[in-house]
Scaffold this active site. Sequence first.
Site, short mmCIF file in Angstrom:
data_model
loop_
_atom_site.label_atom_id
_atom_site.label_comp_id
_atom_site.label_asym_id
_atom_site.label_seq_id
_atom_site.Cartn_x
_atom_site.Cartn_y
_atom_site.Cartn_z
CG ASP A 12 10.00 19.79 32.62
OD1 ASP A 12 8.96 20.40 32.97
OD2 ASP A 12 10.13 18.56 32.70
CG HIS A 40 4.65 26.90 32.75
ND1 HIS A 40 5.54 26.47 31.80
CD2 HIS A 40 3.49 27.09 32.11
CE1 HIS A 40 4.94 26.41 30.64
NE2 HIS A 40 3.69 26.77 30.80
#
Length: 424
Positions: A12, A40
């Site tokens: 992340d 993503h």
Amino acid sequence: MVRAIVGANWGDEGKGKITDMLAKESDIIVRFQGGSNAGHTIINNYGRFALHLLPSGVFYDHTTSVIGNGVALNIPYLVKEIQSLVEQGVPMPKILVSDRAQILMPYHVLFDQYEEERLGGKSFGSTKSGIAPFYSDKYAKIGFQVSELFGEEELKEKVYRVCETKNVLLEHLYHKPLLNPEEVYETLISYRDMVAPYVCDVSRFLNEALKDGKTVLLEGQLGSLKDPDHGIYPMVTSSSTLAAYGAIGAGIPPYEIKDIITVVKAYSSAVGAGAFVSEIFGDEAEELRKRGGDHGEYGATTGRPRRVGWFDAVATRYGCRIQGATEVALTVLDVLGYLDEIPVCVGYEIDGKVTKDFPTTTKLEKAKPVIEKLPGWKCNIRGIRKYEDLPENCRKYVEFVEKEIGTPITMVSNGPGRDEIIYR
Ligand code: GDP
């Protein structure tokens, strides 16, 4: 030329955005490990997308998107992801899937769930996407390679053989319904028809492309600290998250990887269980999580709340070293603009001794953060495009991080958008 984009932390970090951005100057974008267990988030002119299996280059029409042999290939998921892009107005991307990629089976997802249930409170916080059972089978040599879908007789024989072992576990360990080999076989045949248009000898394709001078981007998932060898084992993922594995998971020579862009976040966040030394709690955490705003309080795939903490120089320096970072993209810097003072973790205290070296997991559990505070800049830095135009304290923060991690920060990201980037 091959460039890798990988994470230095727990995932992340904003790799998706950097890949989407750099894909513009690339010909081929490759996923080389992992599966649909992480995602993503990408925001561009077509809208907002959560990609799980497709590489982040799928939005450009000049690029080829490749699923390498190292990926856990969930075929119906891939097909669904392609469809959803097209439905949202993205032109049909050029996609290639390695004939050596292995197939994530519906029973991998079941085994993942059953094992989490069985472990109860002692679970690893799996995303239950079947990733751990998938990679276990791959290395136990009972996985199915895409190429095997095209020989019906051998395929059926193998399905029967694999179901036999699976059913022993289902019956005696998990007490769950057994697999029907005919059904598993039929599923694989339907997968074959779905994936057939994309299948190719990816390694050959990439090696030819490199000879022709094409630019290849390797897109990593998660980050250094989730690597099964170098991360916080056993709270790790099941495939290597390191740039070096890009050579294996794509089938290219390791010496072709010239540039390893390591994405580092201006503060820390992690999804799932595991030691997290600079973690913060209570109101302080809630505030940071909330400020993270669009950056998302929740993981892109699992919707689990993110744990947050201050920037961890010990973990990040290690994360960059293990990746072999040649340059760093520092992301989500804009989020820290609300703080009077910004704490950073510059060392770990373990059994009364301070260290700057990232330890193995058993010692990590005992580590307490050594905190240093830097002055905040107390303003919104979004919209700024030149490094000199950042407030002085903000530049000092960037330069402090750079010194701590020992890798040049060449890009600073100050917003989720494609062009919210400052080159240094
Ligand atoms: P990845 O797995 O490393 O690609 O990271 P994720 O996609 O899960 O998380 C990145 C999130 O941060 C996404 O929601 C991005 O839109 C957002 N993001 C990326 N860079 C920045 C940034 O510089 N500032 C802000 N505010 N958000 C960013």
